[in-house]
Design an enzyme around this catalytic site. Sequence first.
Site, PDB file in Angstrom:
ATOM      1  N   LYS A  27      13.535 -34.565 -32.207  1.00 52.97           N
ATOM      2  CA  LYS A  27      13.144 -34.843 -33.585  1.00 52.97           C
ATOM      3  C   LYS A  27      12.311 -36.111 -33.641  1.00 52.97           C
ATOM      4  O   LYS A  27      12.717 -37.144 -33.136  1.00 52.97           O
ATOM      5  CB  LYS A  27      14.409 -35.064 -34.414  1.00 52.97           C
ATOM      6  CG  LYS A  27      14.539 -34.102 -35.564  1.00 52.97           C
ATOM      7  CD  LYS A  27      15.800 -34.392 -36.340  1.00 52.97           C
ATOM      8  CE  LYS A  27      17.015 -33.789 -35.662  1.00 52.97           C
ATOM      9  NZ  LYS A  27      18.270 -34.036 -36.349  1.00 52.97           N
ATOM     10  N   MET A  86      27.912 -38.512 -33.756  1.00 53.26           N
ATOM     11  CA  MET A  86      27.213 -37.883 -34.885  1.00 53.26           C
ATOM     12  C   MET A  86      28.014 -38.035 -36.179  1.00 53.26           C
ATOM     13  O   MET A  86      28.079 -37.110 -36.986  1.00 53.26           O
ATOM     14  CB  MET A  86      26.965 -36.396 -34.590  1.00 53.26           C
ATOM     15  CG  MET A  86      26.051 -36.189 -33.401  1.00 53.26           C
ATOM     16  SD  MET A  86      25.756 -34.460 -33.026  1.00 53.26           S
ATOM     17  CE  MET A  86      27.221 -34.041 -32.098  1.00 53.26           C
ATOM     18  N   ASP A  95      14.393 -34.927 -25.033  1.00 50.30           N
ATOM     19  CA  ASP A  95      14.872 -35.087 -26.409  1.00 50.30           C
ATOM     20  C   ASP A  95      14.549 -36.446 -26.990  1.00 50.30           C
ATOM     21  O   ASP A  95      14.157 -37.358 -26.281  1.00 50.30           O
ATOM     22  CB  ASP A  95      16.395 -34.980 -26.429  1.00 50.30           C
ATOM     23  CG  ASP A  95      16.865 -33.558 -26.340  1.00 50.30           C
ATOM     24  OD1 ASP A  95      16.090 -32.675 -26.707  1.00 50.30           O
ATOM     25  OD2 ASP A  95      18.001 -33.356 -25.895  1.00 50.30           O
TER      26      ASP A  95
HETATM   27  N1  SAH Z   1      25.105 -35.965 -25.019  1.00 51.73           N
HETATM   28  C1  SAH Z   1      25.140 -37.234 -25.693  1.00 51.73           C
HETATM   29  C2  SAH Z   1      25.599 -37.105 -27.145  1.00 51.73           C
HETATM   30  C3  SAH Z   1      24.667 -36.291 -28.000  1.00 51.73           C
HETATM   31  S1  SAH Z   1      25.155 -36.224 -29.666  1.00 51.73           S
HETATM   32  C4  SAH Z   1      26.036 -38.214 -24.927  1.00 51.73           C
HETATM   33  O1  SAH Z   1      26.750 -37.803 -24.014  1.00 51.73           O
HETATM   34  O2  SAH Z   1      25.961 -39.404 -25.200  1.00 51.73           O
HETATM   35  C5  SAH Z   1      24.278 -37.564 -30.365  1.00 51.73           C
HETATM   36  C6  SAH Z   1      25.220 -38.642 -30.793  1.00 51.73           C
HETATM   37  O3  SAH Z   1      25.590 -39.431 -29.677  1.00 51.73           O
HETATM   38  C7  SAH Z   1      24.665 -39.623 -31.790  1.00 51.73           C
HETATM   39  O4  SAH Z   1      24.759 -39.133 -33.097  1.00 51.73           O
HETATM   40  C8  SAH Z   1      25.568 -40.810 -31.587  1.00 51.73           C
HETATM   41  O5  SAH Z   1      26.807 -40.637 -32.225  1.00 51.73           O
HETATM   42  C9  SAH Z   1      25.810 -40.749 -30.101  1.00 51.73           C
HETATM   43  N2  SAH Z   1      24.896 -41.626 -29.375  1.00 51.73           N
HETATM   44  C10 SAH Z   1      23.932 -41.270 -28.516  1.00 51.73           C
HETATM   45  N3  SAH Z   1      23.333 -42.359 -28.013  1.00 51.73           N
HETATM   46  C11 SAH Z   1      23.938 -43.420 -28.554  1.00 51.73           C
HETATM   47  C12 SAH Z   1      23.794 -44.823 -28.417  1.00 51.73           C
HETATM   48  N4  SAH Z   1      22.883 -45.346 -27.603  1.00 51.73           N
HETATM   49  N5  SAH Z   1      24.616 -45.622 -29.134  1.00 51.73           N
HETATM   50  C13 SAH Z   1      25.544 -45.118 -29.939  1.00 51.73           C
HETATM   51  N6  SAH Z   1      25.738 -43.802 -30.113  1.00 51.73           N
HETATM   52  C14 SAH Z   1      24.953 -42.964 -29.425  1.00 51.73           C
END
Ligand code: SAH
Length: 494
Positions: free
Chosen positions: A57, A171, A35
Amino acid sequence: MAGKVTLVGAGPGDPELLTIKGRKALEQAEVVVYDRLVSPALLEHIPPAARRINVGKEAGHHSVPQAQINQILLEEALAGRNVVRLKGGDPFVFGRGGEELEALAQAGVAFAEVPGITSAIAAAAYGGIPATHRDYASSLHIITGRAREGKLPDIDFEALVRTKGTLVFLMGVTALPTIINGLLDAGMDGGTPAAMIERGTLPGQRRCGATLGTLPERAAEMGIRSPALIIVGGVCSLAEKLCWFERLPLHGKRILVTRPKERAGTLSGKLRALGAEVVPFPCVRTSPLLPCPAMEDALGRAAEYEWLGFTSAAGVEAFWSCLRGMGKDARALGGVKLAAIGPATGKALEAHGLTADLIPEVYDAGHMGRALAKAAAGRILLLRAEEGSPALTDALADAGAAYDDIPVYRTFYDTPRSAELREELEAGRFDFVTFTSASTVKGFLSAVGADADFRGFTGLCIGKQTAREAEKFGIQVKIADKATIDALVALANV
Ligand code: SAH
């Protein structure tokens, strides 16, 4: 053979926050489906022959629809391949990991899941915000702020406010005003500490500290963008005290490392540990000149030499391959003494159970030549680069020492042109470029063009010779006070 899909959590961004089990799965993969939020550094664990499928994306493009991702996983596994599905953070935390496994279960395809470190906890932690703390919160709630098809996110704000726990919204950047108003309308105090962490655990991490009431305005001022977390609760008040990551000395610095790939490990690792964003761009590569009849002949008569001199790890490796190719090992050297130009070359010897008897005080060719000339009574064998520095042999000749100088590897600096790198450099996107030899400067220029505008960064040079080469092209330089990686790293850290 039956295929299999392993769903692996890639962690929040920092490539070192991958689990050991996740790394092992990547090392075994034949196909990797990944991803947008997955760090490119993680893809380095994948065997070169494995296929990489990016379903995330890209700017301006749409991601591959979920049904199609499920289909790819199914097809690859049914074709008997070992598939890794790599997902940001933890696959089961708003990652649709469950949906993907359901499709596999239904088709009878074997699967496994390797949990990852979720950004919900880790990005907060790198921002100095503990998810819970006995003084502030006794529960933790992870909520999606994503609105389905233009509708408002379906969140029971009153229930959330009643928990008095830490609230983490993923998100939620687009829905920020809706989330904040929802909480305020449900009775939460506008003075409640709140924060956003953008690109958490990554070198470019930014933190926006505020209160519930001021967060939207502060976030807009800073231009906070996705990926970012919204965190609400008393624990946010600890960030000023605990934000260790932002305080790393090289946090926010972007550094291009031109060192050959196989040797970039320590330099890049040290810079990263100090918080820098390291962009690897190997500008030289070396290749041993094997078979090497001259070296074989000399090593066959090793006892005739008093000293064996090495000026790089590449020389040590070429020597060792040659020796092993002759069916011999370290015993063939008998009492021959060993000289290394510096600690890194000494370490390369150590890796083969050999200890350098001499390392000059200053790690360059001239000093090595003078130190060797002083120590040697008998003949010296130099195994080094085809274009080795004359400073070494001049010093030996001046002192009347007897030596043989055999080229054992070749350096290539035919780095392909990169218009992209040139653009980034000219746009000032790099603070530093490291140069560990004059040849890395040549390779760098071959990649970006000698006529590029070099004013946007400083070249960190391992020694004077390297600096001279860089200065010829108008690159501003800083020179390490010793020719070691640590001294080079120290240049960035002032
Ligand atoms: N499965 C992922 C979350 C996926 S949803 C997890 O467990 O982290 C995607 C969202 O995760 C983004 O919109 C953001 O809110 C958050 N996110 C993912 N990576 C991030 C990062 N490095 N810093 C801050 N927020 C993050």
